[in-house]
Design a protein around this motif. Structure first.
Motif, mmCIF file in Angstrom:
data_model
loop_
_atom_site.group_PDB
_atom_site.id
_atom_site.type_symbol
_atom_site.label_atom_id
_atom_site.label_comp_id
_atom_site.label_asym_id
_atom_site.label_seq_id
_atom_site.Cartn_x
_atom_site.Cartn_y
_atom_site.Cartn_z
ATOM 1 N N TYR A 469 -47.153 60.157 38.802
ATOM 2 C CA TYR A 469 -46.545 58.815 38.181
ATOM 3 C C TYR A 469 -45.391 59.047 38.410
ATOM 4 N N ILE A 470 -44.860 58.226 39.178
ATOM 5 C CA ILE A 470 -43.238 58.277 39.472
ATOM 6 C C ILE A 470 -42.734 56.781 38.645
ATOM 7 N N PHE A 471 -41.810 57.246 37.671
ATOM 8 C CA PHE A 471 -41.175 56.337 36.837
ATOM 9 C C PHE A 471 -39.728 56.025 37.747
ATOM 10 N N TYR A 472 -39.413 54.735 38.413
ATOM 11 C CA TYR A 472 -38.190 54.569 39.056
ATOM 12 C C TYR A 472 -37.442 53.340 38.600
ATOM 13 N N MET A 473 -36.429 53.405 38.887
ATOM 14 C CA MET A 473 -35.520 52.011 38.758
ATOM 15 C C MET A 473 -35.672 51.305 40.037
ATOM 16 N N ASP A 474 -35.075 51.933 41.094
ATOM 17 C CA ASP A 474 -35.468 51.449 42.592
ATOM 18 C C ASP A 474 -35.705 52.763 43.236
ATOM 19 N N ILE A 475 -36.572 52.808 44.302
ATOM 20 C CA ILE A 475 -36.583 53.809 45.408
ATOM 21 C C ILE A 475 -35.439 53.536 46.328
ATOM 22 N N ILE A 497 -44.151 53.275 38.995
ATOM 23 C CA ILE A 497 -43.990 52.479 37.626
ATOM 24 C C ILE A 497 -42.644 52.084 37.743
ATOM 25 N N ARG A 498 -42.188 50.811 37.848
ATOM 26 C CA ARG A 498 -40.917 50.528 37.962
ATOM 27 C C ARG A 498 -40.414 50.453 36.445
ATOM 28 N N GLY A 499 -39.729 51.370 35.828
ATOM 29 C CA GLY A 499 -39.067 51.153 34.403
ATOM 30 C C GLY A 499 -38.670 52.738 34.064
ATOM 31 N N ARG A 500 -37.704 52.718 32.996
ATOM 32 C CA ARG A 500 -37.155 53.851 32.745
ATOM 33 C C ARG A 500 -38.161 54.298 31.573
ATOM 34 N N VAL A 501 -37.993 55.652 31.507
ATOM 35 C CA VAL A 501 -39.085 56.586 30.268
ATOM 36 C C VAL A 501 -37.856 56.439 29.254
ATOM 37 N N ALA A 517 -42.643 54.124 28.331
ATOM 38 C CA ALA A 517 -41.887 53.464 29.342
ATOM 39 C C ALA A 517 -42.030 51.747 29.268
ATOM 40 N N ASP A 518 -41.252 51.206 29.895
ATOM 41 C CA ASP A 518 -41.363 49.803 30.157
ATOM 42 C C ASP A 518 -41.732 49.571 31.550
ATOM 43 N N ASP A 519 -42.891 48.879 31.722
ATOM 44 C CA ASP A 519 -42.982 48.641 33.097
ATOM 45 C C ASP A 519 -42.352 47.211 33.365
ATOM 46 N N THR A 520 -41.384 47.191 34.218
ATOM 47 C CA THR A 520 -40.729 46.069 34.278
ATOM 48 C C THR A 520 -41.375 44.919 35.132
ATOM 49 N N LEU A 521 -42.193 45.501 35.887
ATOM 50 C CA LEU A 521 -42.982 44.406 37.061
ATOM 51 C C LEU A 521 -44.061 43.578 36.115
ATOM 52 N N LEU A 522 -44.664 44.649 35.214
ATOM 53 C CA LEU A 522 -45.686 43.831 34.359
ATOM 54 C C LEU A 522 -45.065 43.331 32.977
ATOM 55 N N ASP A 523 -43.816 43.588 32.926
ATOM 56 C CA ASP A 523 -43.100 43.167 31.701
ATOM 57 C C ASP A 523 -43.727 43.422 30.653
ATOM 58 N N ARG A 524 -44.040 44.746 30.260
ATOM 59 C CA ARG A 524 -44.632 45.175 29.177
ATOM 60 C C ARG A 524 -44.667 46.601 28.879
ATOM 61 N N PRO A 525 -44.576 46.999 27.688
ATOM 62 C CA PRO A 525 -44.411 48.669 27.499
ATOM 63 C C PRO A 525 -45.773 49.304 27.863
ATOM 64 N N ILE A 526 -45.600 50.509 28.355
ATOM 65 C CA ILE A 526 -46.575 51.341 28.835
ATOM 66 C C ILE A 526 -46.432 52.653 28.189
ATOM 67 N N THR A 527 -47.685 53.324 27.679
ATOM 68 C CA THR A 527 -47.883 54.839 27.540
ATOM 69 C C THR A 527 -48.969 55.564 27.815
ATOM 70 N N LEU A 528 -48.169 56.520 28.511
ATOM 71 C CA LEU A 528 -49.468 57.246 29.574
ATOM 72 C C LEU A 528 -49.487 58.840 28.869
ATOM 73 N N ASP A 529 -50.676 59.283 28.864
ATOM 74 C CA ASP A 529 -50.775 60.785 28.488
ATOM 75 C C ASP A 529 -50.704 61.695 29.771
ATOM 76 N N MET A 530 -49.763 62.501 29.799
ATOM 77 C CA MET A 530 -49.213 63.394 30.674
ATOM 78 C C MET A 530 -49.627 64.914 30.726
#
Lengths: 699, 296
Positions: A469-475, A497-501, A517-530
């Motif tokens: 899972y890659i959390f990025y601002m821009d690639i 996932i476009r957004g900072r952790v 993190a914040d998923d800025t493409l879906l405009d909602r907060p996101i929580t993932l188990d890693m």
């Protein structure tokens, strides 16, 4: 055709240039001047200047100034017709000096000096008035104010041009040797290029082995070559090259001198182990370290291996990995207990000298290249991600070692907490980069996007069912075949996932990680188990960069990266003549860019050496002996040790070593007797400029 | 004795008067003299005012600052929201001449001028600072140690964030208030996601109460996991959110926690022997009785 004409002129002029060198030195006192006749040339620079400054008004004003014999203006004064206007006017109006009101002297001073010279004057009879960078560009919306300021600038320049005198640059021979500081991929490439061009090159490396950061990497993007496989042939070449004198476990201690003649002191840190050459010099026939490794198993001291980011042990006598160059063991003096078991194991080779001390070596080189590289930003400072608090949060460099076949786990990616294979791995990009919180670095570290894509590929390839899972601002896939690589990793199944952790929490029992993190493409907060999190940490200048750069007089930018002479047009040079930059010490670069910059630096550094001599700008201090009282106070003030007291006709006077003088003016400003003449910045010239400004030309 | 202009704010005097009593009485024993700042207005609230009209926000905060300047006293306060407004405005006016001129233009109408002669402190930082009070003195002042109790700390956001404008060290793993809790004889307990917001700040409680309570509820769940006897805070608004919020959570989500919530000043008061009546603990929404039984 124009070019041919120009080069012919240049070759003619360079011959002329040399002539005065062997002639009598420039007079050490104001020259007798004829009545000054100054020509003023005003440049429009398209609309850059003419858009904000009233050129006709400036031209009319210049005509009224004392000593002005001719005024002209032109759309682009730096163009060939523009230069010809200057050349023709000098001849036609019998000018004694020229003023061009245009851009910064850093840009076109050489151009107009050359034109002045072609018109038949000494090139130092030229003065520049900067009415662009310091005027039209900053006062874009104040035409009246800008015009008034341009009048001031022209008046001041005319005052100085009226008093300019003929000066003659000195040439000094260039030592036919070069030095490269830092033997990572950039430093190695620069040294190889210089050596192949026939130049004796000293390659200085602070670590026991060459290879730098690249030797710690597993694979390289986007080709997925094994990093060591493409690097080790170059390391071997460096070790074998006739023209390269490799000095590992050594640091620059002091630098004196100037382009062509740097005197460098190298500290060879006590390695505690003799090379075969060193042993032979001591009369131990067939001795010295041959890398057999007999000392390693007997050493009782265990330390973390820095090369493996501390994830694998080494002994107090060690090589950090099997492919080191040179293959010579090193003793870590801080942890060695001097039990001498290694001395016994080494036997007849007598390679180990436990009480060895640091040695100082003096080198003379003509040019130097700094290739001091980078360190990883201490990412634990970004507390929200829990690096060094949570077992399964690792840095990218640790990931490189964990996924590398020669690394501590033999290339099996495991969770540090329990040795299990992770099935869900998060990659946090821009970890400490592009960070304006004041904790991280404001700049882009540039290669993290690409290596994180590579990491994603590696885990998909090696661990069936493992999802990155890659959390990025821009690639930022900026290079050749990089964007294609990005698409390839998308197709392979990596999640983006476009957004900072924002933060990471650890389950105290399972050591699993919850990533917020914040998923800025879906405009909602996101929580993932890693299972594991990899932080693509920012890079920063290597630890000792600041100390090294100060010895060479090289500037740095606000963030500590070494500063090039011009970001676009002189990217390898520095403001210190003869010192060049290669690789990441100048700013984040991936391997291809680091190698390219190294080749550029090597080429630039070889030019003065092949030319054989360099011309120094003649801004030297001169002693007016009839006024000098021989007090010698200037001698101690000089920061460049360029001054000395000598006996001359029964009198003590100061003498300047011109090649050492940088024209800083410290001595000239201080001299109680006014006996020091600062060429091109002489007291009467500066006073005339001040008067012209304050008195509005009414001198 | 260090004396300070005591800025009360809104929630402490209106909802939890025990905080005021505790701050003044415990302070006296520790060499801090809190003199009420007379004529003070709302701080004003950083979310409610700051996000609507900055001119009003700066002018009101500046007026409070000028009152303290006239007393020639630094300000001490007990609320993170007040800290955000008053400390930040003081800092900005001291460093931004244009802003200061604008504010003074407004203050002129009431014959006031901001001069920038005082500092603003949170009471918690004065208590922790060894040059003012420090852990040792706190420990020495304890007559009724809170031995045997497990207490979790809620720091609140406005005091220590944003990091680049504050000076309290770690924003993500601070432990200095835990040190102050342990000085009272209690056991300070870490819990999951300690630095999560209470949910009330930034106008969220006023705008979307369900959302605000959802955040507080998550914290309460995390606190329940580690079985604490009380939660302590240094902000009356956070206290309101966790204390009265528990009643609202019960109504809206049906979850019951009955977790006593006390301001650090109130805890300090209990440890120094103040009675629950002196501290007006009966005015709390959630009964402090189970906690009091452990220590009295």
């Amino acid at each position: 055709m124009v070019e041919a004409k120009k080069s012919k002129k240049e070759s003619k002029s360079s011959k002329e240039h040399k002539a005065p060198v062997t002639a009598a030195p420039a007079p050490a006192a104001p020259q007798v001047q004829q009545k000054p006749r100054v020509g003023v040339f005003i440049c429009h620079c398209g609309t850059n200047i003419a858009g904000s400054i009233d050129i006709p008004a400036l031209q009319e004003y210049a005509k009224t100034l004392p000593n002005v014999a001719h005024v002209d203006n032109y759309q682009y004064q730096c163009s060939t017709p523009g230069q010809n206007k200057i050349i023709d006017a000098i001849k036609e109006h019998k000018l004694t000096g020229t003023v061009v009101a245009a851009c910064s002297p850093r840009l076109h001073e050489p151009t107009f000096r050359m034109a002045t010279k072609e018109g038949g004057l000494n090139p130092f009879r030229f003065e520049m008035a900067n009415i662009r960078e310091q005027n039209s560009w900053v006062h874009m919306h104040d035409r009246e104010g800008a015009t008034a300021k341009a009048k001031d600038a022209v008046r001041i320049a005319v005052a100085k041009a009226s008093l300019l005198e003929d000066l003659f640059p000195r040439s000094v021979p260039v030592e036919k040797a070069a030095m490269v500081v830092g033997a990572g991929i950039a430093g190695m490439q620069a040294a190889l290029d210089l050596a192949n061009a026939g130049i004796k090159t000293y390659l200085i490396e602070k670590n026991p082995s060459i290879g730098g950061r690249m030797s710690q990497l597993d694979k390289t993007f986007p080709t997925l070559d094994c990093s060591q496989c493409i690097l080790t042939p170059k390391m071997v070449d460096v070790g074998r090259a006739q023209n390269i004198e490799l000095m590992t476990y050594a640091e620059v201690e002091a630098v004196e001198g100037y382009i062509g003649n740097f005197d460098v002191t190298i500290r060879k840190k006590a390695r505690g182990v003799l090379t075969p050459q060193e042993a032979e010099a001591k009369g131990i026939v067939g001795g010295g370290c041959n890398g057999c490794g007999d000392c390693d198993p007997v050493c009782p001291v265990v330390q973390p291996n820095e090369f493996e980011v501390g994830m694998k042990p080494r002994k107090a006598i060690y090589i950090s990995h099997p492919q080191v160059v040179p293959l010579i063991y090193t003793i870590d003096k801080d942890s060695c207990i001097k039990c001498e078991l290694c001395v016994t194991a080494c036997g007849d080779k007598k390679a180990i000298v436990l009480d060895q001390e640091d040695e100082f070596v003096k080198l003379k080189v003509g040019t130097a290249i700094l290739a001091t590289g980078y360190d990883i930003f201490p990412i634990e400072k970004k507390e929200e991600w829990g690096y060094k608090k949570f077992d399964n949060v690792v840095s990218s460099l640790e990931f490189e070692r964990l996924i590398c076949a020669s690394g501590p786990t033999g290339g099996h990616l495991i969770r540090p907490s329990d040795g299990e294979t992770p099935k869900k791995v998060a990659f946090v990009l821009c970890a400490g980069s592009r960070d304006n919180t004041g904790v991280g670095k404001p700049y882009c570290s540039r290669f993290c996007c690409m290596y994180s894509l590579k990491h994603a590929h590696q885990i998909i390839e090696k661990i069936p069912g493992c999802i990155p899972y890659i959390f990025y601002m821009d690639i930022r896939s900026f290079g050749k075949m990089y964007e294609e690589f990005y698409y390839r990793i998308q197709d392979e199944g990596a999640k983006f996932i476009r957004g900072r952790v924002s933060h990471i929490l650890e389950d105290p029992e399972t050591k699993n990680l919850k990533v917020f993190a914040d998923d800025t493409l879906l405009d909602r907060p996101i929580t993932l188990d890693m299972d594991m999190v990899v932080l693509a940490a920012a890079v920063q200048p290597a630890e000792q960069t600041d100390k090294t750069r100060k010895m060479f007089g090289v500037s740095c930018s606000m963030d500590g990266w070494l500063l090039e002479a011009h970001p676009k047009l002189n990217p390898c040079g520095t403001t210190t003549a003869g010192v060049f930059l290669a690789g990441v010490c100048q700013g984040p670069k991936d391997i291809p860019d680091a190698v390219a910059s190294a080749e550029g630096a090597a080429s630039a550094a070889s030019i003065p050496i092949h030319k054989g001599e360099v011309e120094l700008e003649p801004y030297f201090a001169q002693c007016m002996e009839e006024k000098c009282a021989g007090c010698g106070m200037c001698v101690n003030l000089c920061p460049y040790s360029a001054l000395a007291l000598v006996d001359k006709e029964g009198k003590k006077v100061m003498q300047v070593t011109e090649a050492k003088c940088k024209g800083c003016g410290t001595c000239g400003a201080f001299c109680p007797g006014g006996a020091i003449w600062m060429q091109h910045f002489a007291t009467p010239q500066i006073v005339a400029q001040i008067d012209a400004f304050l008195l509005g030309g009414e001198q | 004795m260090n004396s300070y202009a005591f800025y009360l704010g809104c929630i402490a005097p209106n909802r939890y008067p025990g905080i005021e009593a505790a701050a003044i009485k415990t302070g006296k024993k520790l060499g801090i003299d809190l003199i009420p700042l007379k004529g003070a207005s709302c701080c004003p609230a950083p979310g409610a005012f700051g996000s609507i009209d900055l001119d009003v926000f700066y002018a009101m905060a500046a007026r409070n600052l000028v009152l303290a300047e006239q007393m020639k006293s630094d300000i001490a306060l007990v609320c993170n929201g007040c800290y955000k407004s008053i400390w930040e405005v003081n800092h900005k006016l001291k460093h931004n001449d244009d802003l200061r001129d604008n504010v003074n233009e407004v203050l002129k109408e009431i014959d006031m001028e901001f001069k920038g002669t005082i500092e603003v402190y949170h009471l918690a930082e004065l208590l922790y600072d060894p040059k003012i009070v420090g852990i040792e003195k706190i420990r020495e002042s304890v007559t009724n140690p809170l031995t045997g109790t497990r207490i979790a700390v809620h720091y609140g956001c406005h005091l220590i964030k944003p990091k680049k404008e504050r000076h309290f060290g770690s924003t993500d793993r601070p432990t200095w208030i835990e040190e102050m809790v342990e000085a009272l004889g209690a056991e300070a307990v870490e819990y999951r996601n300690k630095m999560l917001c209470c949910g009330a700040g930034g106008g969220v409680r006023g705008y979307d109460i369900v959302h605000a309570l959802d955040i507080a509820n998550e914290k309460l769940i995390n606190l329940q996991e580690v079985q604490v006897d009380a939660l302590t805070d240094i902000c009356p608004f956070c206290q309101l959110q966790f204390d009265r919020g528990q009643i609202e959570i019960q109504e809206k989500f049906g979850a019951t926690y009955n977790l006593p919530v006390l301001h650090y000043s109130e805890l300090l008061g209990l440890a120094q022997g103040m009675s629950p009546q002196d501290l007006a603990l009966d005015l709390h929404g959630i009964s402090c009785e189970p906690f009091l039984q452990k220590i009295l």
